[in-house]
Design an enzyme around this catalytic site. Structure first.
Site, PDB file in Angstrom:
ATOM      1  N   GLY C  34     -31.309 -29.860  15.855  1.00 59.11           N
ATOM      2  CA  GLY C  34     -30.593 -29.713  17.119  1.00 59.11           C
ATOM      3  C   GLY C  34     -29.813 -30.939  17.544  1.00 59.11           C
ATOM      4  O   GLY C  34     -29.006 -30.866  18.465  1.00 59.11           O
ATOM      5  N   CYS C 253     -20.853   4.287  10.938  1.00 61.94           N
ATOM      6  CA  CYS C 253     -22.038   4.393  10.089  1.00 61.94           C
ATOM      7  C   CYS C 253     -23.244   4.922  10.837  1.00 61.94           C
ATOM      8  O   CYS C 253     -24.284   5.195  10.251  1.00 61.94           O
ATOM      9  CB  CYS C 253     -22.366   3.045   9.443  1.00 61.94           C
ATOM     10  SG  CYS C 253     -23.139   1.868  10.581  1.00 61.94           S
ATOM     11  N   CYS C 274     -19.537  -1.057  14.208  1.00 60.87           N
ATOM     12  CA  CYS C 274     -20.195  -2.298  13.798  1.00 60.87           C
ATOM     13  C   CYS C 274     -19.166  -3.423  13.692  1.00 60.87           C
ATOM     14  O   CYS C 274     -18.077  -3.233  13.173  1.00 60.87           O
ATOM     15  CB  CYS C 274     -20.817  -2.148  12.420  1.00 60.87           C
ATOM     16  SG  CYS C 274     -22.201  -1.028  12.367  1.00 60.87           S
ATOM     17  N   CYS C 280     -21.669  -2.242   7.630  1.00 60.18           N
ATOM     18  CA  CYS C 280     -21.222  -0.914   8.028  1.00 60.18           C
ATOM     19  C   CYS C 280     -20.743  -0.114   6.802  1.00 60.18           C
ATOM     20  O   CYS C 280     -21.119   1.034   6.612  1.00 60.18           O
ATOM     21  CB  CYS C 280     -20.107  -1.051   9.057  1.00 60.18           C
ATOM     22  SG  CYS C 280     -19.634   0.491   9.846  1.00 60.18           S
TER      23      CYS C 280
END
Lengths: 365, 276, 288
Positions: C34, C253, C274, C280
């Site tokens: 981080g 889909c 998607c 997809c």
């Protein structure tokens, strides 16, 4: 499927490149502009790319301009990207501009300066009137103009070097004491710029900054958002001989020269407790002939030094504000990227906005 | 019982200083600026103790160093030398030996500060409740409704209608802004409150109500306070003991009654007689 | 005369010193999850903002034997993804390309994490426009560095508090500030909230590259990644419910799990599909 609309592809990119190329070549029957012609006839444009591209290669700078149709941002960008692929072979020693082969040198501080004022090539005192005769200039007239200038040039040679106006002021005790730095200059192309940044990092960043951006921030300091009030002690344009360590002996040998613009400003002293009042100095220098940039840089250097001493009071004195926003390649890239698809983030925005709109009225007061 | 705060020789200067600063500045020299080197000696070695549950007044004109003194205690400014030991629930803590994060923790959880200028103590970009929430969030409180509840309680406790908690401090009067500052300072139940000219610039009637609130909170919560002011009336009403400062120097300290009835230092005598 | 170099650009485009430096800073980023590691970002032949930060990480890591996938907004075939892929083909000729996330060793992405998720050993390189989540509350970088060092994120939380006060909702849509392993809060790049939980205790390594802002940071495998929220107002991902409260399926889909893009079909009707084009397409194939 009819609804897969904005998905481009390899073919679309190729066709876009071809269309762009057509913009460059569409005047059929006309000869292509030569790289040499760009260097000389578009010397001002060329000078900007030399300084902003962060790579002193006059031929590649001209080639970049040719390739990009004269776009200084894109041309500088090409040079920068090319630079990323080149390893660092050696470092030059520190250079002085005292040995500059001058084409122009002026001082606004004194009427007479040791070595004399030398106006050189400048439009400063020309009336900005269009010269319509250039519209259909013949090759003969073009060459004749050059010949006539050379014929009139004086035969005596200029001195090898000129004294600096600052030297005179320093000898008089009018300048703030110079701080001798023993540190190596900060290399912004090899190390990340983190704050607080040393002055050498600030100077390097400004030196390859975008001319218009450097000017705009310096202008804010000149006209009200700051109080630098500079006097141009000396402005020089000319060729600085470049020395590099010899591959075998290690001794510095001259390998060529670079065209540079350098500006030194002095500004009304600021009071430092316990010290005699003195003029402060601002320094600007960049590759190529670019006086507006060198002067603006000198003013920003002065403003940043003030900000470092007593805390920034205006944007031009804030190192993060100035140094993170003057780079043309960074700024233009980020601006261009907004043209890319943002479907996902926009979908996410829609989700939040609809959720907030769906709140009962009393929550949104 | 140990004092909650024990301050020894706290010193604050602006400038490099010289050997003559000591002689050429202070109450006797009638300046805090050294004529030899230009250094400002803002506080030239202040010492005092603050007992638990006590209100200590710090009185002086502008330039006396009284505000610098409380700002050092709140870590807004760093002293040049000197020490301050804070009694943190029985553990003595040398405040200026702490690192930045430890100082921040002390400042956020154990101290509260109320400034003369509400813009210094409050964030005007967020709501009044948000200002209180910030201090709770600094203190690892992470429950939205509990934070709201606490902010509501504190605002009502300091005399502001809870219905206005989501408004910006911009829309509040000067007296209300000071109340929000006090509510914010109290958010984490700190044992020590620092007040810097909190009633200066307010109407007399508003001043009186703020002072009543401070006294009432002090009695109810058993707070210890350092109250900085140039106003003799504030000292008279709040402080049990008082420090008098001039040109960066503490010229007199003692019980407030004693200082007001029988001032010893010529400067204090002058202040007291001027106020009568 | 300008002579064209024998081979215009070397393997991986960047000079070797640059690649070494980027790998070194990447290692540091992995070691301090981080933390934003500054590095001397090079100019790339793509404009800033087009993924130069991600690209530099990718080029410093890619080598023979790697399999590479590039995603832009979830799609393999968008202009920018095609362009990046084309560049990798030229710069690293022996790298295999794929569109299948599970086959890739390194995936460079803009704004999405693949729907199929990431597996051990894989690296997802995310392109980052704004690396510092604190920039919305503190413009000064020197101060932000100190706030990160001390883990001082109260002002970010106040922003969430004020959102709830003003809108009754946390309005941060993407780039949702996320705390890594209990200390540093990162800007996870403009991925939707839908993708944020995938960073948490993941099997794969996530590397974040900001080219213009010159920072690299990382979320290593098996590291906590917790979006900032209140105990009683939990973090929520985008919802795709219709008026009846049912999860909308992808119009193509039929998936009811994926992140959906909204678009208008040729009749001007609002549709949802998607955003992950490869996911997809493969679902559509298997349904046939």
């Amino acid at each position: 499927m009819g609804y897969v609309a904005i998905r481009g592809g390899e073919q679309a990119i190729d066709e876009a490149a071809r269309a762009l190329e057509y913009l460059r070549v569409r005047e059929n029957g006309k000869p292509p502009v030569s790289v040499d012609a760009i260097t000389t006839q578009f010397h001002a444009l060329h000078g900007r790319v030399l300084s902003e591209g962060s790579l002193y290669d006059p031929e590649l700078a001209a080639l970049a301009l040719k390739q990009t149709g004269g776009d200084t941002l894109e041309a500088s960008f090409l040079l920068r990207a090319y630079r990323s692929t080149r390893p660092r072979l050696a470092d030059s020693p520190v250079h002085s501009t005292r040995g500059m082969r001058l084409i122009r040198r002026i001082s606004a501080a004194f009427k007479d300066i040791p070595g004399g004022q030398m106006l050189g090539p400048t439009p400063d005192y020309l009336h900005r009137l269009l010269r319509f005769e250039l519209a259909d200039e013949t090759p003969e007239a073009f060459r004749a103009a050059a010949r006539s200038w050379l014929k009139g040039a004086p035969a005596e040679r200029l001195p090898e070097s000129f004294p600096k106006v600052l030297d005179y002021l320093r000898a008089e005790g009018l300048l703030e004491p110079a701080v001798e730095t023993v540190q190596e200059p900060f290399d912004i192309t090899r190390r990340p710029l983190v704050f607080p940044a040393p002055r050498s990092a600030a100077l390097a960043t400004l030196s390859r900054g975008e001319t218009g951006s450097v000017l705009a921030i310096a202008y804010s300091s000149m006209r009200g958002y700051g109080d630098v009030h500079p006097t141009v002690a000396e402005l020089r344009v000319g060729y600085v001989p470049v020395r590099m360590p010899h591959a075998i002996t290690g001794e510095p040998v001259e390998v060529g020269e670079v065209l540079m613009t350098e500006c030194e400003v002095v500004a009304m002293f600021d009071k430092v407790e316990g010290q005699k009042p003195a003029f402060g100095i601002g320094y600007g220098a960049c590759f190529g002939h670019n006086e507006v940039k060198a002067i603006s840089m000198a003013i920003l250097d002065r403003a940043l030094q003030l900000g470092a001493r007593r805390g920034p009071r205006v944007p031009a004195e804030d190192p993060e504000f100035v140094l993170l926003h003057v780079d043309g390649v960074d700024a233009m890239g980020f601006c261009q990227h907004y043209k890319m698809p943002h479907y996902v983030t926009f979908q996410s925005d829609l989700d939040r906005l609809r959720a907030a709109q769906a709140q009962p009225a009393e929550v949104i007061s | 019982m140990k004092p909650i705060l024990d301050v020894r020789n706290l010193r604050k200067t602006f400038g490099d200083g010289c050997e003559q600063c000591g002689r050429l500045t202070g109450a006797a020299a009638a300046t805090n600026r050294c004529p030899a080197c230009g250094t400002i000696v803002a506080v030239r070695g202040a010492s005092f103790t603050l007992r638990h549950g006590e209100i200590l007044g710090v009185m002086g004109e502008s330039g006396s160093g009284k505000s610098s003194l409380v700002r050092m205690l709140y870590f807004d400014e760093a002293p040049v030398s000197g020490s301050a030991v804070f009694d943190d629930k029985g553990t003595p803590v040398e405040m200026f030996a702490l690192n930045a994060a430890q100082q921040r923790r002390l400042r956020n959880t154990r101290f509260g500060m109320v400034y003369q200028n509400a813009h210094m103590g409050l964030n005007f970009g967020i709501s009044a409740g948000g200002n209180i929430a910030e201090r709770l969030l600094l203190n690892e409180q992470a429950h939205y409704e509990k934070i709201r509840e606490r902010a509501r309680y504190l605002l009502e406790r300091t005399g502001i209608a809870a219905a206005r908690m989501d408004e910006s401090p911009h829309r509040f009067s000067g007296g209300m802004q000071q109340r929000v500052q006090i509510a914010r300072a109290l958010a984490t139940d700190p044992p020590l409150l620092l007040l810097d000219e909190v009633t200066t610039g307010l109407d007399v009637s508003v001043q009186a109500r703020i002072l009543d609130l401070i006294l009432e909170l002090q009695e109810a919560l058993g707070l210890s306070m350092v109250v900085v002011t140039h106003d003799m009336g504030v000292i008279r009403q709040l402080a049990t003991r008082t420090l008098v400062m001039k040109n960066g120097e503490v010229v007199e300290q003692g019980l407030t009654d004693q200082i007001l009835e029988d001032p010893q230092h010529a400067y204090t005598q002058q202040l007291v007689s001027a106020a009568l | 005369m300008i002579e064209a170099p024998a081979r215009a650009y070397q393997y991986g485009f960047l000079d070797e010193y640059a690649k070494k430096e980027i790998r070194r800073q990447t290692l540091k980023a992995v070691a301090i999850p981080g933390y934003q590691v500054p590095y001397a970002s090079r100019e790339m032949p793509l404009a800033r903002g087009f993924g130069t930060g991600g690209l530099q990480i990718t080029l410093s890591l890619l080598g023979p034997g790697d399999t590479f996938k590039v995603i832009d907004q979830g799609a393999d075939d968008s202009v920018n993804a095609v362009n990046l892929r084309k560049f990798i083909v030229e710069a690293c000729p022996d790298v295999s390309l794929t569109t299948r996330a599970e086959d890739a060793t390194i995936i460079q992405t803009r704004h999405r994490v693949p729907e199929v998720g990431m597996s051990p050993g894989q690296i997802l390189v995310l392109q980052v426009p704004y690396p510092d989540p604190l920039v919305v509350v503190e413009p000064n970088e020197a101060k932000r560095k100190q706030m990160h060092g001390e883990g001082d994120y109260a002002r970010l939380l106040v922003k969430l508090y004020e959102d709830l006060v003003n809108f009754g909702e946390i309005t941060i849509s993407h780039r949702y500030p996320t705390r890594i392993h209990g200390h540093y809060v990162i800007d996870p790049s403009p991925i939707p909230r839908h993708d944020v939980p995938r960073l948490h205790m993941a099997d794969a390594l996530f590397l974040f590259g900001a080219g213009r802002e010159k920072r690299i940071y990382a979320v290593p495998p098996f590291t906590r990644a917790e979006p900032l929220a209140f105990e009683d107002v939990p973090f929520r991902v985008e919802h795709f419910f219709d008026d009846t409260g049912a999860r909308r399926p992808c119009a193509r889909c039929g998936s009811r799990e994926s992140f959906l893009d909204e678009f208008l079909d040729s009749y001007g009707r609002k549709q949802f599909g998607c955003s992950d084009s490869d996911y997809c397409a493969r679902r559509q194939e298997s349904r046939r």
